[in-house]
Design a protein around this motif. Sequence first.
Motif, PDB file in Angstrom:
ATOM      1  N   PRO A   1       0.875  -1.291   0.000  1.00 32.26           N
ATOM      2  CA  PRO A   1       0.072   0.110   0.068  1.00 32.26           C
ATOM      3  C   PRO A   1       0.905   1.464  -0.009  1.00 32.26           C
ATOM      4  O   PRO A   1       2.049   1.451   0.511  1.00 32.26           O
ATOM      5  CB  PRO A   1      -0.653  -0.313   1.173  1.00 32.26           C
ATOM      6  CG  PRO A   1      -0.457  -1.459   2.025  1.00 32.26           C
ATOM      7  CD  PRO A   1       0.636  -1.907   1.450  1.00 32.26           C
ATOM      8  N   ALA A   2       0.354   2.483  -0.802  1.00 34.79           N
ATOM      9  CA  ALA A   2       1.182   3.458  -0.661  1.00 34.79           C
ATOM     10  C   ALA A   2       0.749   4.182   0.421  1.00 34.79           C
ATOM     11  O   ALA A   2      -0.271   4.257   1.432  1.00 34.79           O
ATOM     12  CB  ALA A   2       0.738   4.374  -1.841  1.00 34.79           C
ATOM     13  N   PRO A   3       1.925   4.916   1.018  1.00 34.61           N
ATOM     14  CA  PRO A   3       1.449   5.721   2.302  1.00 34.61           C
ATOM     15  C   PRO A   3       0.094   7.005   1.988  1.00 34.61           C
ATOM     16  O   PRO A   3       0.149   7.265   0.916  1.00 34.61           O
ATOM     17  CB  PRO A   3       2.923   6.586   2.628  1.00 34.61           C
ATOM     18  CG  PRO A   3       3.618   6.560   1.242  1.00 34.61           C
ATOM     19  CD  PRO A   3       2.973   5.357   0.302  1.00 34.61           C
ATOM     20  N   PRO A   4      -0.362   7.241   3.071  1.00 37.19           N
ATOM     21  CA  PRO A   4      -1.665   8.072   2.854  1.00 37.19           C
ATOM     22  C   PRO A   4      -0.841   9.359   2.198  1.00 37.19           C
ATOM     23  O   PRO A   4       0.121  10.061   2.678  1.00 37.19           O
ATOM     24  CB  PRO A   4      -2.042   8.287   4.237  1.00 37.19           C
ATOM     25  CG  PRO A   4      -1.113   7.752   5.235  1.00 37.19           C
ATOM     26  CD  PRO A   4      -0.233   7.026   4.511  1.00 37.19           C
ATOM     27  N   LEU A   5      -1.731  10.199   1.695  1.00 37.27           N
ATOM     28  CA  LEU A   5      -1.316  11.595   1.045  1.00 37.27           C
ATOM     29  C   LEU A   5      -1.344  12.530   2.464  1.00 37.27           C
ATOM     30  O   LEU A   5      -1.967  12.419   3.256  1.00 37.27           O
ATOM     31  CB  LEU A   5      -2.453  12.202   0.359  1.00 37.27           C
ATOM     32  CG  LEU A   5      -2.594  11.440  -1.314  1.00 37.27           C
ATOM     33  CD1 LEU A   5      -3.884  12.212  -1.759  1.00 37.27           C
ATOM     34  CD2 LEU A   5      -1.286  11.860  -1.941  1.00 37.27           C
ATOM     35  N   GLN A   6      -0.262  13.381   2.173  1.00 32.49           N
ATOM     36  CA  GLN A   6      -0.350  14.124   3.246  1.00 32.49           C
ATOM     37  C   GLN A   6      -1.015  15.546   2.685  1.00 32.49           C
ATOM     38  O   GLN A   6      -0.619  16.434   2.202  1.00 32.49           O
ATOM     39  CB  GLN A   6       1.076  14.870   3.484  1.00 32.49           C
ATOM     40  CG  GLN A   6       2.184  13.628   3.760  1.00 32.49           C
ATOM     41  CD  GLN A   6       1.918  12.994   5.276  1.00 32.49           C
ATOM     42  OE1 GLN A   6       1.644  14.013   6.242  1.00 32.49           O
ATOM     43  NE2 GLN A   6       1.582  11.837   5.309  1.00 32.49           N
ATOM     44  N   ALA A   7      -2.291  15.688   3.262  1.00 35.68           N
ATOM     45  CA  ALA A   7      -3.188  16.542   2.559  1.00 35.68           C
ATOM     46  C   ALA A   7      -3.971  16.872   3.927  1.00 35.68           C
ATOM     47  O   ALA A   7      -4.456  16.066   4.940  1.00 35.68           O
ATOM     48  CB  ALA A   7      -4.104  15.969   1.738  1.00 35.68           C
ATOM     49  N   GLU A   8      -4.728  18.283   3.554  1.00 35.40           N
ATOM     50  CA  GLU A   8      -5.508  18.734   4.817  1.00 35.40           C
ATOM     51  C   GLU A   8      -6.655  18.682   4.153  1.00 35.40           C
ATOM     52  O   GLU A   8      -7.129  19.210   3.178  1.00 35.40           O
ATOM     53  CB  GLU A   8      -5.075  20.258   4.968  1.00 35.40           C
ATOM     54  CG  GLU A   8      -6.274  20.909   6.011  1.00 35.40           C
ATOM     55  CD  GLU A   8      -5.889  22.281   6.264  1.00 35.40           C
ATOM     56  OE1 GLU A   8      -6.579  22.894   7.002  1.00 35.40           O
ATOM     57  OE2 GLU A   8      -4.931  22.794   5.634  1.00 35.40           O
ATOM     58  N   HIS A   9      -7.709  18.033   4.880  1.00 32.15           N
ATOM     59  CA  HIS A   9      -8.969  17.998   4.535  1.00 32.15           C
ATOM     60  C   HIS A   9      -9.993  18.325   5.587  1.00 32.15           C
ATOM     61  O   HIS A   9     -10.046  18.235   6.718  1.00 32.15           O
ATOM     62  CB  HIS A   9      -9.420  16.693   4.215  1.00 32.15           C
ATOM     63  CG  HIS A   9     -11.070  16.380   3.816  1.00 32.15           C
ATOM     64  ND1 HIS A   9     -11.773  15.873   4.767  1.00 32.15           N
ATOM     65  CD2 HIS A   9     -11.783  16.784   2.992  1.00 32.15           C
ATOM     66  CE1 HIS A   9     -13.150  15.708   4.303  1.00 32.15           C
ATOM     67  NE2 HIS A   9     -13.065  16.476   3.397  1.00 32.15           N
ATOM     68  N   ARG A  10     -11.018  19.647   5.045  1.00 33.27           N
ATOM     69  CA  ARG A  10     -11.789  20.176   6.164  1.00 33.27           C
ATOM     70  C   ARG A  10     -12.995  20.370   5.570  1.00 33.27           C
ATOM     71  O   ARG A  10     -13.291  20.656   4.289  1.00 33.27           O
ATOM     72  CB  ARG A  10     -10.990  21.575   6.601  1.00 33.27           C
ATOM     73  CG  ARG A  10      -9.834  21.468   7.388  1.00 33.27           C
ATOM     74  CD  ARG A  10      -9.512  22.615   7.921  1.00 33.27           C
ATOM     75  NE  ARG A  10      -9.826  22.658   9.622  1.00 33.27           N
ATOM     76  CZ  ARG A  10      -9.341  23.411  10.332  1.00 33.27           C
ATOM     77  NH1 ARG A  10      -8.556  24.569   9.690  1.00 33.27           N
ATOM     78  NH2 ARG A  10      -9.575  23.502  11.396  1.00 33.27           N
ATOM     79  N   GLU A  11     -14.033  20.507   6.481  1.00 32.95           N
ATOM     80  CA  GLU A  11     -15.344  20.754   6.006  1.00 32.95           C
ATOM     81  C   GLU A  11     -15.644  22.176   6.742  1.00 32.95           C
ATOM     82  O   GLU A  11     -15.179  22.023   8.084  1.00 32.95           O
ATOM     83  CB  GLU A  11     -16.209  19.770   6.681  1.00 32.95           C
ATOM     84  CG  GLU A  11     -16.280  18.567   5.737  1.00 32.95           C
ATOM     85  CD  GLU A  11     -17.286  17.362   6.015  1.00 32.95           C
ATOM     86  OE1 GLU A  11     -18.354  17.888   6.484  1.00 32.95           O
ATOM     87  OE2 GLU A  11     -17.183  16.142   5.920  1.00 32.95           O
ATOM     88  N   VAL A  12     -16.288  23.132   6.217  1.00 35.11           N
ATOM     89  CA  VAL A  12     -16.462  24.457   6.649  1.00 35.11           C
ATOM     90  C   VAL A  12     -18.076  24.557   6.371  1.00 35.11           C
ATOM     91  O   VAL A  12     -18.552  24.764   5.597  1.00 35.11           O
ATOM     92  CB  VAL A  12     -15.576  25.412   5.703  1.00 35.11           C
ATOM     93  CG1 VAL A  12     -15.962  26.627   6.356  1.00 35.11           C
ATOM     94  CG2 VAL A  12     -14.336  25.037   5.721  1.00 35.11           C
ATOM     95  N   ASP A  13     -18.504  24.850   7.742  1.00 34.25           N
ATOM     96  CA  ASP A  13     -19.958  25.119   7.792  1.00 34.25           C
ATOM     97  C   ASP A  13     -20.247  26.606   7.812  1.00 34.25           C
ATOM     98  O   ASP A  13     -19.655  27.405   8.718  1.00 34.25           O
ATOM     99  CB  ASP A  13     -20.710  24.508   8.949  1.00 34.25           C
ATOM    100  CG  ASP A  13     -22.151  24.521   8.840  1.00 34.25           C
ATOM    101  OD1 ASP A  13     -22.856  25.289   8.150  1.00 34.25           O
ATOM    102  OD2 ASP A  13     -22.667  23.874   9.637  1.00 34.25           O
ATOM    103  N   PHE A  14     -20.949  27.359   6.876  1.00 32.63           N
ATOM    104  CA  PHE A  14     -21.097  28.732   6.928  1.00 32.63           C
ATOM    105  C   PHE A  14     -22.167  29.155   7.481  1.00 32.63           C
ATOM    106  O   PHE A  14     -22.726  30.382   7.649  1.00 32.63           O
ATOM    107  CB  PHE A  14     -20.993  29.479   5.527  1.00 32.63           C
ATOM    108  CG  PHE A  14     -19.608  29.425   5.001  1.00 32.63           C
ATOM    109  CD1 PHE A  14     -18.904  30.615   4.941  1.00 32.63           C
ATOM    110  CD2 PHE A  14     -19.084  28.284   4.589  1.00 32.63           C
ATOM    111  CE1 PHE A  14     -17.738  30.548   4.575  1.00 32.63           C
ATOM    112  CE2 PHE A  14     -17.747  28.348   3.945  1.00 32.63           C
ATOM    113  CZ  PHE A  14     -17.059  29.472   3.993  1.00 32.63           C
ATOM    114  N   ARG A  15     -23.242  28.370   7.874  1.00 33.58           N
ATOM    115  CA  ARG A  15     -24.527  28.479   8.580  1.00 33.58           C
ATOM    116  C   ARG A  15     -24.556  28.955   9.849  1.00 33.58           C
ATOM    117  O   ARG A  15     -23.642  28.573  10.643  1.00 33.58           O
ATOM    118  CB  ARG A  15     -25.646  27.444   8.347  1.00 33.58           C
ATOM    119  CG  ARG A  15     -26.056  27.237   6.973  1.00 33.58           C
ATOM    120  CD  ARG A  15     -26.776  25.708   6.875  1.00 33.58           C
ATOM    121  NE  ARG A  15     -25.728  24.812   6.686  1.00 33.58           N
ATOM    122  CZ  ARG A  15     -26.312  23.451   6.423  1.00 33.58           C
ATOM    123  NH1 ARG A  15     -27.716  23.417   6.302  1.00 33.58           N
ATOM    124  NH2 ARG A  15     -25.418  22.296   6.284  1.00 33.58           N
TER     125      ARG A  15
END
Length: 173
Positions: free
Chosen positions: A159-173
Amino acid sequence: MGSGVPTDQRLPQQALWELVRDIRYAMLTTRSSDGRLHSRPLLTLNREAHEDESLWFFVSANGEAAEHLARDNRVGVTYADPGKEHYVSVSGLARLADNRPKRDALWTPRARAWFPQGADDPNLALLEVRIEQAEYWDVHGSRVVQLLQRARAAVTGEPAPPLQAEHREVDFR
């Protein structure tokens, strides 16, 4: 990215805006009368974050997008910059805004290709998408290293190592 501050050290809304502001074209998705999703590319007009947390576009007043929005104003807007590995998905409520000063302020010569009479074109409509929720992926690290890691995984079966990424959810309500 304009501020030079890593995305994980900024407010999520600020990071989101910095990811999309240099991507000029977005894909706007609406729902047609038969319930099917339909996407089209649009030029994002605003170049700065606005207090109203909206995205602005020009559309044809008598076109398909306006027709779809008259029935269902829930939309999706997506942005992708594969070169920088920035990906953004926005959901919100859209409306055709009757705001001549805003339309004039956002007018760009690029829009003349679709609206030859300029900001006075009777078919020109200003579309506001009020952001309700968004999510983004900002991949960190060297793209070359990531490609090599995936190639190695494909050859070795590991398996490839996981991506080094930022993942975020942003709620504007």
